[in-house]
Scaffold this active site. Structure first.
Site, PDB file in Angstrom:
ATOM      1  N   TYR A  37       0.798  -1.235   0.000  1.00  0.00           N
ATOM      2  CA  TYR A  37       0.000   0.000   0.000  1.00  0.00           C
ATOM      3  C   TYR A  37       0.828   1.281   0.000  1.00  0.00           C
ATOM      4  O   TYR A  37       0.266   2.371  -0.058  1.00  0.00           O
ATOM      5  CB  TYR A  37      -0.958  -0.019   1.203  1.00  0.00           C
ATOM      6  CG  TYR A  37      -1.933  -1.172   1.136  1.00  0.00           C
ATOM      7  CD1 TYR A  37      -2.836  -1.269   0.076  1.00  0.00           C
ATOM      8  CD2 TYR A  37      -1.942  -2.176   2.097  1.00  0.00           C
ATOM      9  CE1 TYR A  37      -3.727  -2.330  -0.014  1.00  0.00           C
ATOM     10  CE2 TYR A  37      -2.828  -3.238   2.027  1.00  0.00           C
ATOM     11  CZ  TYR A  37      -3.709  -3.307   0.968  1.00  0.00           C
ATOM     12  OH  TYR A  37      -4.586  -4.356   0.873  1.00  0.00           O
ATOM     13  N   ASN A  87     -12.264   4.872  -1.546  1.00  0.00           N
ATOM     14  CA  ASN A  87     -11.517   3.623  -1.437  1.00  0.00           C
ATOM     15  C   ASN A  87     -12.222   2.838  -0.331  1.00  0.00           C
ATOM     16  O   ASN A  87     -12.041   3.120   0.848  1.00  0.00           O
ATOM     17  CB  ASN A  87     -10.054   3.858  -1.074  1.00  0.00           C
ATOM     18  CG  ASN A  87      -9.277   2.546  -1.030  1.00  0.00           C
ATOM     19  OD1 ASN A  87      -9.877   1.461  -0.980  1.00  0.00           O
ATOM     20  ND2 ASN A  87      -7.963   2.618  -1.033  1.00  0.00           N
ATOM     21  N   ASP A 139     -25.559  -0.026  -2.285  1.00  0.00           N
ATOM     22  CA  ASP A 139     -26.924   0.499  -2.288  1.00  0.00           C
ATOM     23  C   ASP A 139     -26.953   1.959  -1.860  1.00  0.00           C
ATOM     24  O   ASP A 139     -27.721   2.763  -2.407  1.00  0.00           O
ATOM     25  CB  ASP A 139     -27.817  -0.334  -1.352  1.00  0.00           C
ATOM     26  CG  ASP A 139     -28.150  -1.707  -1.936  1.00  0.00           C
ATOM     27  OD1 ASP A 139     -27.900  -1.923  -3.140  1.00  0.00           O
ATOM     28  OD2 ASP A 139     -28.665  -2.562  -1.189  1.00  0.00           O
ATOM     29  N   HIS A 152      -8.243   2.273  -5.646  1.00  0.00           N
ATOM     30  CA  HIS A 152      -7.464   1.318  -4.848  1.00  0.00           C
ATOM     31  C   HIS A 152      -5.992   1.637  -5.017  1.00  0.00           C
ATOM     32  O   HIS A 152      -5.529   1.866  -6.144  1.00  0.00           O
ATOM     33  CB  HIS A 152      -7.730  -0.123  -5.298  1.00  0.00           C
ATOM     34  CG  HIS A 152      -9.162  -0.504  -5.168  1.00  0.00           C
ATOM     35  ND1 HIS A 152      -9.735  -0.812  -3.958  1.00  0.00           N
ATOM     36  CD2 HIS A 152     -10.151  -0.579  -6.088  1.00  0.00           C
ATOM     37  CE1 HIS A 152     -11.016  -1.082  -4.137  1.00  0.00           C
ATOM     38  NE2 HIS A 152     -11.299  -0.941  -5.424  1.00  0.00           N
ATOM     39  N   SER A 158      -3.505  -0.469  -4.384  1.00  0.00           N
ATOM     40  CA  SER A 158      -2.889  -1.631  -5.027  1.00  0.00           C
ATOM     41  C   SER A 158      -3.683  -2.003  -6.282  1.00  0.00           C
ATOM     42  O   SER A 158      -4.837  -1.575  -6.448  1.00  0.00           O
ATOM     43  CB  SER A 158      -2.875  -2.819  -4.056  1.00  0.00           C
ATOM     44  OG  SER A 158      -4.207  -3.206  -3.742  1.00  0.00           O
ATOM     45  N   ARG A 169     -10.212 -10.402  -4.282  1.00  0.00           N
ATOM     46  CA  ARG A 169     -10.072  -8.947  -4.430  1.00  0.00           C
ATOM     47  C   ARG A 169     -10.440  -8.486  -5.833  1.00  0.00           C
ATOM     48  O   ARG A 169     -10.494  -7.290  -6.126  1.00  0.00           O
ATOM     49  CB  ARG A 169      -8.646  -8.497  -4.111  1.00  0.00           C
ATOM     50  CG  ARG A 169      -8.281  -8.648  -2.661  1.00  0.00           C
ATOM     51  CD  ARG A 169      -6.953  -8.000  -2.352  1.00  0.00           C
ATOM     52  NE  ARG A 169      -6.369  -8.614  -1.181  1.00  0.00           N
ATOM     53  CZ  ARG A 169      -6.634  -8.260   0.076  1.00  0.00           C
ATOM     54  NH1 ARG A 169      -7.463  -7.278   0.330  1.00  0.00           N
ATOM     55  NH2 ARG A 169      -6.066  -8.884   1.087  1.00  0.00           N
TER      56      ARG A 169
HETATM   57  C1  DQA Z   1      -7.512  -1.687  -1.160  1.00  0.00           C
HETATM   58  C2  DQA Z   1      -7.581  -3.119  -1.696  1.00  0.00           C
HETATM   59  C3  DQA Z   1      -8.519  -3.954  -0.853  1.00  0.00           C
HETATM   60  O1  DQA Z   1      -8.575  -5.289  -1.351  1.00  0.00           O
HETATM   61  C4  DQA Z   1      -8.042  -4.019   0.582  1.00  0.00           C
HETATM   62  O2  DQA Z   1      -8.951  -4.756   1.377  1.00  0.00           O
HETATM   63  C5  DQA Z   1      -7.799  -2.665   1.140  1.00  0.00           C
HETATM   64  C6  DQA Z   1      -7.150  -1.661   0.314  1.00  0.00           C
HETATM   65  C7  DQA Z   1      -6.440  -0.848  -1.907  1.00  0.00           C
HETATM   66  O3  DQA Z   1      -6.452   0.367  -1.734  1.00  0.00           O
HETATM   67  O4  DQA Z   1      -5.620  -1.386  -2.638  1.00  0.00           O
HETATM   68  O5  DQA Z   1      -8.055  -2.418   2.315  1.00  0.00           O
HETATM   69  O6  DQA Z   1      -8.759  -1.063  -1.350  1.00  0.00           O
END
Ligand code: DQA
Length: 151
Positions: A30, A82, A95, A108, A110, A119
């Site tokens: 991250y 995010n 919703d 995101h 990542s 994911r």
């Molecule tokens: C995330 C990716 C998600 O899968 C993960 O649970 C996060 C961070 C990202 O910013 O890459 O908490 O949203």
């Protein structure tokens, strides 16, 4: 000559569970930038462009949903979200965003599509204006620029 004066735009930035730990949390995935730094950059960038940026983080799904409900009536014109892990689980968050009917960009840090299969499913993406995944903290800034540039 007529100059079109645009009213100040208001953008809400929502951060879901565990994102308060950015900087310390799995930095290899991250990054090293803290949430405070991300929010500071977004607020500054917004101010330079005459927009008000309001960040909000919660580890609670219901608090995020309540904030989205409030956004329906507080002048918010667009959202950056995010949703953290709620991306992959939360029908209720989707919703709430559908009910708010405000344009939002899902961000995101990542690249979720290069990670575990769970994911790679997002409940939010189908109703998002767009999705940015894998560009680190820069993704939020690109999302903000897009929202402010679009008519
Ligand atoms: C995330 C990716 C998600 O899968 C993960 O649970 C996060 C961070 C990202 O910013 O890459 O908490 O949203």
């Amino acid at each position: 000559m007529w100059v079109k004066i645009r009213p100040m735009q208001t953008i809400l930035v929502l951060h879901g569970p565990n994102l308060n730990l950015l900087g310390a949390r799995e930095p290899g995935i991250y990054g090293a930038t803290t949430l405070e730094e991300i929010d500071r950059r977004l607020c500054e960038r917004g101010a330079q462009r005459g927009a008000a940026v309001t960040p909000f983080q919660s580890n609670w799904e219901g608090a995020l949903i309540d904030r989205i409900h409030a956004a329906r009536q507080d002048g918010t014109e667009g959202l950056i979200i995010n949703p953290g892990g709620l991306t992959h689980t939360s029908v209720s968050l989707r919703d709430a965003l559908a009910a708010a009917a405000l344009p939002f960009i899902e961000v995101h840090l990542s690249n979720v599509y290069a990670r575990e299969p769970f994911r790679q499913v997002s409940y939010l993406s189908p109703i998002a204006l767009g999705v940015i995944s894998g560009l680190g903290a820069r993704g939020y800034e690109l999302a903000l620029d897009y929202l402010l540039d679009k008519d």
